[in-house]
Design an enzyme around this catalytic site. Structure first.
Site, PDB file in Angstrom:
ATOM      1  N   GLU A 108      -5.943   2.234  -2.537  1.00 43.81           N
ATOM      2  CA  GLU A 108      -5.161   1.088  -2.981  1.00 43.81           C
ATOM      3  C   GLU A 108      -5.743   0.547  -4.274  1.00 43.81           C
ATOM      4  O   GLU A 108      -6.834   0.941  -4.694  1.00 43.81           O
ATOM      5  CB  GLU A 108      -5.158  -0.013  -1.924  1.00 43.81           C
ATOM      6  N   GLU A 133      -9.441   1.556  -5.557  1.00 41.04           N
ATOM      7  CA  GLU A 133     -10.286   1.886  -4.419  1.00 41.04           C
ATOM      8  C   GLU A 133      -9.978   3.293  -3.907  1.00 41.04           C
ATOM      9  O   GLU A 133      -8.813   3.677  -3.782  1.00 41.04           O
ATOM     10  CB  GLU A 133     -10.090   0.854  -3.306  1.00 41.04           C
ATOM     11  N   HIS A 142     -13.776  -3.124   8.651  1.00 39.76           N
ATOM     12  CA  HIS A 142     -13.109  -2.888   7.375  1.00 39.76           C
ATOM     13  C   HIS A 142     -13.322  -4.029   6.376  1.00 39.76           C
ATOM     14  O   HIS A 142     -12.631  -4.098   5.362  1.00 39.76           O
ATOM     15  CB  HIS A 142     -11.608  -2.635   7.575  1.00 39.76           C
ATOM     16  N   LYS A 152       0.807  -1.216   0.000  1.00 41.68           N
ATOM     17  CA  LYS A 152       0.000   0.000   0.000  1.00 41.68           C
ATOM     18  C   LYS A 152       0.842   1.269   0.000  1.00 41.68           C
ATOM     19  O   LYS A 152       0.506   2.254  -0.657  1.00 41.68           O
ATOM     20  CB  LYS A 152      -0.937  -0.007   1.217  1.00 41.68           C
ATOM     21  N   ASN A 203      -6.563  -3.229  -6.115  1.00 36.86           N
ATOM     22  CA  ASN A 203      -6.611  -4.685  -6.031  1.00 36.86           C
ATOM     23  C   ASN A 203      -6.427  -5.261  -7.424  1.00 36.86           C
ATOM     24  O   ASN A 203      -7.235  -5.008  -8.319  1.00 36.86           O
ATOM     25  CB  ASN A 203      -7.937  -5.153  -5.430  1.00 36.86           C
ATOM     26  N   GLU A 231      -2.647   6.314   8.211  1.00 38.11           N
ATOM     27  CA  GLU A 231      -3.525   7.030   7.294  1.00 38.11           C
ATOM     28  C   GLU A 231      -4.544   7.845   8.086  1.00 38.11           C
ATOM     29  O   GLU A 231      -5.133   7.349   9.054  1.00 38.11           O
ATOM     30  CB  GLU A 231      -4.248   6.012   6.410  1.00 38.11           C
ATOM     31  N   ARG A 252      -6.875  -7.933  -9.151  1.00 38.95           N
ATOM     32  CA  ARG A 252      -7.604  -9.191  -9.346  1.00 38.95           C
ATOM     33  C   ARG A 252      -9.075  -8.877  -9.548  1.00 38.95           C
ATOM     34  O   ARG A 252      -9.498  -7.725  -9.489  1.00 38.95           O
ATOM     35  CB  ARG A 252      -7.449 -10.073  -8.108  1.00 38.95           C
TER      36      ARG A 252
END
Length: 614
Positions: free
Chosen positions: A293, A275, A235, A116, A295, A200, A297
């Protein structure tokens, strides 16, 4: 087009990939562990290959065994699904080195977005706005605590290699930082083999917006619009929908363009999701949405994007991996209607969402027009604790958001599972919440509402009466007369507790679940009255039992110590997550059966507390 495909996964995603592959005439190869020998995905594939014992580390995470299975079975390509090895750059490279086709982005793109902190630095260089925070290499706890002060509280600690809520903590006060940091690092090491974290800034009233992107080997990159995944628990996503409520055209253009820019930065190929976190205190706006971030996939929630665009994203993956260009240009991708997805898990919301396990004696899904169920289990299958406890994804679509919501509620409320506990009743209550109905829910809604969403409601008198009538006709249980009048009362046990039920004679025979009372996603077992004198729940004994198999990673008390209600006694690691077990009342530690490092099984006695004390 690829002629044969090995799916390096299990459960519902393996079954979902097989469906598309079969439609396209692609031969499929399933892999399975000993725990999955009789699983649905094994039966659905053309060929199945055993890859090892039940632990994922010896089967679904054993890349060399998966590649060997592909070579042994004659598969040309490997599809990783999501989870397990889907975002492992080393495994992707090993697949390519073995002369096989990898259904996913290039290993370099996976590596670039895999951590990240590195991904955020890359996005900053590309001009994509990122959330304020600390991305530094120095992981000294003192340095991190100092940086936390600079970022400001509340803040999030996140594992740089994390995902799925693992290795993540919300910290609201400086005094909580050391313990939260240590817990994040332990979880990160256990789940990802990397303890590093980033800090963050925690956004007030945050919403989770993500954009589906797709690239091919010809330099084309498009987006398939956005999804809203703001309804989360610890989360982890609970409900997803597409498009995002409250998203105006200008904001959509800006966010989707940023997602395409992010994908283009790493020469992306295949399916991916970028995202973002949005500060939605004053509604969605492009200047208050930041990159979190990427992903690399297919996402769990991809069916909602398929529903509103009319595209099969697995087909897109197979075509792109076969060297074909993207099926559609950007201006050809439609966006119509609304879709929502709820994740049905084997877990007990009333006990802190602890994963559940066991045989699915009853498994029945509610349906609605346009409804879709993605599942990897059948009635009679076992839910094992070794893997993710997802039972199914329940998906509804409609012309409007209201219609999609109404249909999803009907599907969830019509779902019945027994005896394994599920979150269906919890999902029904979440979907009925006014903030979600209004389309303004943020990621903290579930945590704020707490018990109002997780506390199970009892069955209505009508549901009890119908279940009792079925049980009466089938078993002639004692405690009533078959010719009783409409106001007669029968004595029964509801989940082991005594209950009086009005007997009306109504109901329909359902032999498979004749003793169940099912309503709004909940299920209760109704039994005839026992005459052994043990009808009600026992008084709490102060025995702290293991809620699931796991490992004791810390012990906070000693024999003879005085404790207060809610005080942490020990921490159990299970399913790669940490679970704190706490004192049920004020008292004294009378017995301590475990030590740090101990492996425990379900219902093992860990600690016993006696009431009172000095």
């Amino acid at each position: 087009m690829i002629g044969s495909l090995l799916i390096a996964n299990r459960g519902e995603i393996a079954c979902r990939i097989i469906r598309t592959a079969r439609r396209l005439g692609v031969r499929t190869v399933a892999v399975y562990s000993d725990a999955d020998a009789g699983a649905l995905h094994v039966a659905a594939a053309d060929v199945a290959v055993r890859i090892g014992p039940a632990p994922a580390s010896e089967s679904y995470l054993a890349g060399d065994r998966i590649i060997a299975a592909a070579q042994e079975s004659g598969a040309e390509a490997i599809h990783p699904g999501y989870g397990f090895l889907s975002e492992n750059a080393e495994f992707a490279q090993a697949v390519l080195d073995a002369g096989l086709v990898w259904i996913g982005p290039k290993p370099a793109a996976i590596a670039a977005m895999g951590l990240k902190d590195a991904a955020k630095r890359l996005m900053q260089e590309a001009g994509v706005p990122v959330t304020p925070g600390y991305l530094g290499e120095d992981q000294d706890p003192t340095v991190l605590a100092g940086q936390a002060e600079l970022v400001g509280y509340p803040l999030l600690i996140k594992a740089v290699a994390g995902g799925g809520g693992k290795g993540m903590r919300l910290v609201e006060r400086p005094s909580d930082f050391p313990e939260a940091l240590a817990a994040c690092q332990r979880e990160a090491q256990a789940a990802f083999g990397n303890p590093r974290v980033l800090l963050e800034k925690c956004i007030i009233a945050p919403r989770h917006i993500e954009v589906q992107v797709f690239g091919d080997s010809h330099g084309n990159i498009v987006h398939l619009f956005e999804r809203d995944c703001s309804l989360q628990r610890r989360h982890q996503k609970v409900i997803e929908e597409a498009p995002a409520p409250g998203m105006d055209a200008a904001t959509r253009v800006a966010v989707c363009a940023a997602a395409v820019r992010a994908a283009r930065t790493v020469n992306y190929e295949g399916a991916g999701t970028v995202e973002f976190i949005a500060d939605a205190a004053q509604g969605l706006s492009a200047d208050r949405i930041w990159f979190m971030e990427m992903n690399t996939r297919l996402q769990v929630e991809h069916p909602v994007t398929e529903a509103v665009t009319g595209q099969d994203l697995v087909e897109w993956q197979l075509r792109v991996a076969s060297g074909e260009p993207l099926p559609l240009r950007q201006d050809e991708i439609p966006l119509a209607g609304w879709a929502m997805e709820a994740r049905l898990y084997a877990e007990d919301p009333a006990r802190g969402f602890l994963p559940a396990a066991g045989r699915l004696d009853v498994l029945r899904f509610g349906m609605a027009p346009g409804g879709r169920i993605d599942t990897g289990v059948r009635p009679g299958d076992e839910i094992a604790l070794q893997y993710d406890p997802m039972i199914a994804k329940i998906v509804a679509q409609g012309a409007t958001r209201g219609q999609a919501l109404e249909r999803l509620r009907a599907m969830v409320e019509g779902t019945a599972v027994w005896p394994v506990r599920t979150n269906a009743g919890f999902l029904a209550r979440v979907l009925a919440h006014p903030r979600f109905a209004e389309g303004v829910a943020d990621t903290g809604l579930i945590e704020r509402e707490g018990a109002s969403l997780t506390r199970p409601e009892g069955p209505s008198p009508q549901a009890l009466a119908e279940a009792a009538a079925r049980l009466v006709r089938r078993s002639c249980a004692p405690g009533f007369r078959l010719n009783a009048g409409p106001q007669a009362q029968g004595r029964f046990l509801l989940d082991g507790a005594p209950v009086q039920v009005a007997l009306s004679g109504a109901g329909t025979d359902h032999p498979a679940d004749a003793a169940l009372a099912t309503e709004k996603g909940q299920a209760w077992l109704l039994q005839g009255w026992r005459r052994d004198g043990q009808h009600g729940p026992a008084e709490s004994s102060g025995a702290i039992l293991a809620p699931m198999p796991g490992k004791v990673i810390s012990l906070e008390v000693r024999p003879g110590q005085t404790v207060t209600r809610g005080q942490k006694l020990l921490t159990l690691e299970a399913m790669k997550m940490e679970h704190a077990l706490r004192a049920p009342f004020d008292g004294t530690v009378a017995e301590l059966r475990v030590a740090p490092g101990a492996q425990v099984q379900v219902e093992d006695l860990l600690v016993r507390i006696e009431q009172g004390g000095d």
